[in-house]
Design a protein around this motif. Structure first.
Motif, PDB file in Angstrom:
ATOM      1  N   ARG A   3      82.093 102.841  15.420  1.00  0.00           N
ATOM      2  CA  ARG A   3      81.254 103.133  15.258  1.00  0.00           C
ATOM      3  C   ARG A   3      81.167 104.504  14.664  1.00  0.00           C
ATOM      4  NH1 ARG A   3      78.174 103.349  20.932  1.00  0.00           N
ATOM      5  NH2 ARG A   3      76.686 104.993  19.697  1.00  0.00           N
ATOM      6  N   LYS A   4      82.123 105.184  14.659  1.00  0.00           N
ATOM      7  CA  LYS A   4      82.868 106.687  14.372  1.00  0.00           C
ATOM      8  C   LYS A   4      83.080 106.578  12.857  1.00  0.00           C
ATOM      9  CE  LYS A   4      86.777 108.679  15.117  1.00  0.00           C
ATOM     10  NZ  LYS A   4      87.351 108.728  15.860  1.00  0.00           N
ATOM     11  N   THR A   5      82.192 107.880  12.216  1.00  0.00           N
ATOM     12  CA  THR A   5      83.282 107.618  11.079  1.00  0.00           C
ATOM     13  C   THR A   5      82.869 109.513  11.086  1.00  0.00           C
ATOM     14  OG1 THR A   5      81.463 105.926   9.655  1.00  0.00           O
ATOM     15  CG2 THR A   5      82.105 107.675   7.875  1.00  0.00           C
ATOM     16  N   VAL A   6      84.594 109.629   9.890  1.00  0.00           N
ATOM     17  CA  VAL A   6      84.922 110.780   9.976  1.00  0.00           C
ATOM     18  C   VAL A   6      84.088 111.598   8.197  1.00  0.00           C
ATOM     19  CG1 VAL A   6      86.613 112.439  10.594  1.00  0.00           C
ATOM     20  CG2 VAL A   6      85.813 110.301  11.152  1.00  0.00           C
ATOM     21  N   ALA A   7      83.341 112.335   8.148  1.00  0.00           N
ATOM     22  CA  ALA A   7      83.232 112.605   6.585  1.00  0.00           C
ATOM     23  C   ALA A   7      83.992 114.260   6.705  1.00  0.00           C
ATOM     24  CB  ALA A   7      81.844 112.288   6.404  1.00  0.00           C
ATOM     25  N   GLY A   8      83.857 114.443   5.466  1.00  0.00           N
ATOM     26  CA  GLY A   8      85.175 115.952   5.002  1.00  0.00           C
ATOM     27  C   GLY A   8      83.819 116.357   3.734  1.00  0.00           C
ATOM     28  N   GLY A   9      83.732 117.547   3.521  1.00  0.00           N
ATOM     29  CA  GLY A   9      82.945 118.069   2.435  1.00  0.00           C
ATOM     30  C   GLY A   9      83.543 119.329   1.928  1.00  0.00           C
ATOM     31  N   TRP A  10      83.017 119.647   0.552  1.00  0.00           N
ATOM     32  CA  TRP A  10      83.430 121.151   0.603  1.00  0.00           C
ATOM     33  C   TRP A  10      82.392 121.375  -0.162  1.00  0.00           C
ATOM     34  CZ3 TRP A  10      86.498 116.979  -0.689  1.00  0.00           C
ATOM     35  CH2 TRP A  10      85.995 116.383  -2.195  1.00  0.00           C
ATOM     36  N   ILE A  11      82.562 123.112  -0.876  1.00  0.00           N
ATOM     37  CA  ILE A  11      81.765 123.727  -1.844  1.00  0.00           C
ATOM     38  C   ILE A  11      82.769 124.392  -2.511  1.00  0.00           C
ATOM     39  CG2 ILE A  11      80.046 125.202  -2.473  1.00  0.00           C
ATOM     40  CD1 ILE A  11      78.930 124.629   0.684  1.00  0.00           C
ATOM     41  N   GLU A  12      82.634 124.566  -3.876  1.00  0.00           N
ATOM     42  CA  GLU A  12      82.954 125.547  -5.317  1.00  0.00           C
ATOM     43  C   GLU A  12      81.993 126.597  -5.771  1.00  0.00           C
ATOM     44  OE1 GLU A  12      85.240 122.739  -7.773  1.00  0.00           O
ATOM     45  OE2 GLU A  12      86.799 121.732  -6.221  1.00  0.00           O
ATOM     46  N   CYS A  13      82.888 127.181  -5.878  1.00  0.00           N
ATOM     47  CA  CYS A  13      82.028 128.333  -6.535  1.00  0.00           C
ATOM     48  C   CYS A  13      83.031 128.877  -7.828  1.00  0.00           C
ATOM     49  CB  CYS A  13      81.436 129.563  -6.002  1.00  0.00           C
ATOM     50  SG  CYS A  13      80.971 130.853  -6.601  1.00  0.00           S
ATOM     51  N   ARG A  14      82.491 128.610  -9.516  1.00  0.00           N
ATOM     52  CA  ARG A  14      83.332 129.160 -10.283  1.00  0.00           C
ATOM     53  C   ARG A  14      84.633 128.455 -10.342  1.00  0.00           C
ATOM     54  NH1 ARG A  14      83.271 134.794  -9.680  1.00  0.00           N
ATOM     55  NH2 ARG A  14      81.514 134.866  -8.753  1.00  0.00           N
ATOM     56  N   GLY A  15      84.977 126.775  -9.412  1.00  0.00           N
ATOM     57  CA  GLY A  15      86.042 126.487  -8.939  1.00  0.00           C
ATOM     58  C   GLY A  15      86.953 126.765  -8.394  1.00  0.00           C
ATOM     59  N   GLU A  16      86.468 127.395  -7.222  1.00  0.00           N
ATOM     60  CA  GLU A  16      87.394 128.413  -6.168  1.00  0.00           C
ATOM     61  C   GLU A  16      86.343 127.456  -4.600  1.00  0.00           C
ATOM     62  OE1 GLU A  16      88.443 132.227  -5.971  1.00  0.00           O
ATOM     63  OE2 GLU A  16      89.099 131.979  -8.064  1.00  0.00           O
ATOM     64  N   CYS A  17      86.891 126.753  -3.816  1.00  0.00           N
ATOM     65  CA  CYS A  17      86.583 126.175  -2.813  1.00  0.00           C
ATOM     66  C   CYS A  17      86.120 127.427  -1.864  1.00  0.00           C
ATOM     67  CB  CYS A  17      87.826 124.767  -2.102  1.00  0.00           C
ATOM     68  SG  CYS A  17      87.145 124.482  -0.472  1.00  0.00           S
ATOM     69  N   THR A  18      85.093 127.543  -1.466  1.00  0.00           N
ATOM     70  CA  THR A  18      84.823 128.650  -0.810  1.00  0.00           C
ATOM     71  C   THR A  18      84.791 127.977   0.868  1.00  0.00           C
ATOM     72  OG1 THR A  18      82.377 128.426  -1.526  1.00  0.00           O
ATOM     73  CG2 THR A  18      83.906 129.702  -2.646  1.00  0.00           C
ATOM     74  N   VAL A  19      84.027 126.614   0.404  1.00  0.00           N
ATOM     75  CA  VAL A  19      83.215 126.169   2.705  1.00  0.00           C
ATOM     76  C   VAL A  19      84.014 124.940   2.494  1.00  0.00           C
ATOM     77  CG1 VAL A  19      81.854 125.853   3.883  1.00  0.00           C
ATOM     78  CG2 VAL A  19      81.362 127.360   2.576  1.00  0.00           C
ATOM     79  N   GLU A  20      85.251 124.505   3.722  1.00  0.00           N
ATOM     80  CA  GLU A  20      85.199 123.197   3.925  1.00  0.00           C
ATOM     81  C   GLU A  20      84.572 122.896   5.238  1.00  0.00           C
ATOM     82  OE1 GLU A  20      89.942 123.097   2.325  1.00  0.00           O
ATOM     83  OE2 GLU A  20      89.401 123.651   4.891  1.00  0.00           O
ATOM     84  N   ALA A  21      84.179 121.667   5.216  1.00  0.00           N
ATOM     85  CA  ALA A  21      83.667 120.698   7.048  1.00  0.00           C
ATOM     86  C   ALA A  21      84.249 119.811   6.901  1.00  0.00           C
ATOM     87  CB  ALA A  21      81.985 120.875   5.855  1.00  0.00           C
ATOM     88  N   ARG A  22      83.963 119.429   8.175  1.00  0.00           N
ATOM     89  CA  ARG A  22      84.327 118.149   8.525  1.00  0.00           C
ATOM     90  C   ARG A  22      83.242 117.630   9.829  1.00  0.00           C
ATOM     91  NH1 ARG A  22      87.140 115.494  12.894  1.00  0.00           N
ATOM     92  NH2 ARG A  22      88.617 114.170  12.431  1.00  0.00           N
ATOM     93  N   GLY A  23      82.873 116.557   9.846  1.00  0.00           N
ATOM     94  CA  GLY A  23      81.853 115.981  10.784  1.00  0.00           C
ATOM     95  C   GLY A  23      81.939 114.654  11.024  1.00  0.00           C
ATOM     96  N   VAL A  24      81.836 114.902  11.957  1.00  0.00           N
ATOM     97  CA  VAL A  24      82.152 113.198  12.950  1.00  0.00           C
ATOM     98  C   VAL A  24      81.173 112.536  12.945  1.00  0.00           C
ATOM     99  CG1 VAL A  24      83.250 112.048  15.069  1.00  0.00           C
ATOM    100  CG2 VAL A  24      84.452 113.623  14.455  1.00  0.00           C
ATOM    101  N   PHE A  25      79.992 111.235  12.851  1.00  0.00           N
ATOM    102  CA  PHE A  25      78.937 110.829  12.965  1.00  0.00           C
ATOM    103  C   PHE A  25      79.036 109.463  13.694  1.00  0.00           C
ATOM    104  CE2 PHE A  25      78.837 113.996   9.695  1.00  0.00           C
ATOM    105  CZ  PHE A  25      77.871 114.177   9.375  1.00  0.00           C
ATOM    106  N   VAL A  26      78.673 108.910  14.940  1.00  0.00           N
ATOM    107  CA  VAL A  26      77.936 108.050  15.383  1.00  0.00           C
ATOM    108  C   VAL A  26      77.489 106.821  15.190  1.00  0.00           C
ATOM    109  CG1 VAL A  26      78.023 106.823  18.067  1.00  0.00           C
ATOM    110  CG2 VAL A  26      79.517 108.937  17.545  1.00  0.00           C
ATOM    111  N   ARG A  27      76.971 106.096  14.643  1.00  0.00           N
ATOM    112  CA  ARG A  27      76.140 105.057  14.585  1.00  0.00           C
ATOM    113  C   ARG A  27      75.551 104.906  15.474  1.00  0.00           C
ATOM    114  NH1 ARG A  27      79.487 101.362  12.352  1.00  0.00           N
ATOM    115  NH2 ARG A  27      79.343  99.724  14.058  1.00  0.00           N
ATOM    116  N   VAL A  28      73.991 104.677  15.133  1.00  0.00           N
ATOM    117  CA  VAL A  28      73.261 104.164  16.526  1.00  0.00           C
ATOM    118  C   VAL A  28      73.142 102.865  15.867  1.00  0.00           C
ATOM    119  CG1 VAL A  28      70.775 104.668  16.749  1.00  0.00           C
ATOM    120  CG2 VAL A  28      72.167 106.290  16.124  1.00  0.00           C
ATOM    121  N   GLU A  29      73.669 101.823  16.958  1.00  0.00           N
ATOM    122  CA  GLU A  29      72.671 100.480  16.724  1.00  0.00           C
ATOM    123  C   GLU A  29      71.410 100.430  16.999  1.00  0.00           C
ATOM    124  OE1 GLU A  29      75.079  98.567  16.207  1.00  0.00           O
ATOM    125  OE2 GLU A  29      76.596  99.778  16.611  1.00  0.00           O
ATOM    126  N   GLU A  30      70.737  99.251  16.144  1.00  0.00           N
ATOM    127  CA  GLU A  30      69.353  99.881  15.635  1.00  0.00           C
ATOM    128  C   GLU A  30      68.891  97.945  16.437  1.00  0.00           C
ATOM    129  OE1 GLU A  30      67.700  99.210  11.767  1.00  0.00           O
ATOM    130  OE2 GLU A  30      69.652 100.966  11.439  1.00  0.00           O
TER     131      GLU A  30
END
Length: 71
Positions: free
Chosen positions: A44-71
């Motif tokens: 049920r666990k998903t790890v996602a990563g992301g980043w923001i670039e400004c003028r081709g340079e990475c300015t922020v990195e992110a990592r999130g852990v998400f848990v799927r909710v059973e419906e």
């Protein structure tokens, strides 16, 4: 941005953790490029990563852990 990625996958999930690393100044007056991807899926666990670039340079990195909710 990571939450939007999870939503786009059609997975109803809750954020378990969210870590951000601010690497350098992110200008508010410049176009920004936002990226995100799934890093790992385990049960049920998903790890996602992301980043923001400004003028081709990475300015922020992110990592999130998400848990799927059973419906």
């Amino acid at each position: 941005m990571l939450g939007t990625l999870m939503q786009a996958r059609g997975s109803r999930s809750l954020t378990a953790s969210l870590d951000l690393r601010y690497l350098r100044h992110t200008s508010l007056d410049e176009p920004l490029d936002l990226y995100s991807r799934i890093v790992e899926i385990e049960g049920r666990k998903t790890v996602a990563g992301g980043w923001i670039e400004c003028r081709g340079e990475c300015t922020v990195e992110a990592r999130g852990v998400f848990v799927r909710v059973e419906e």
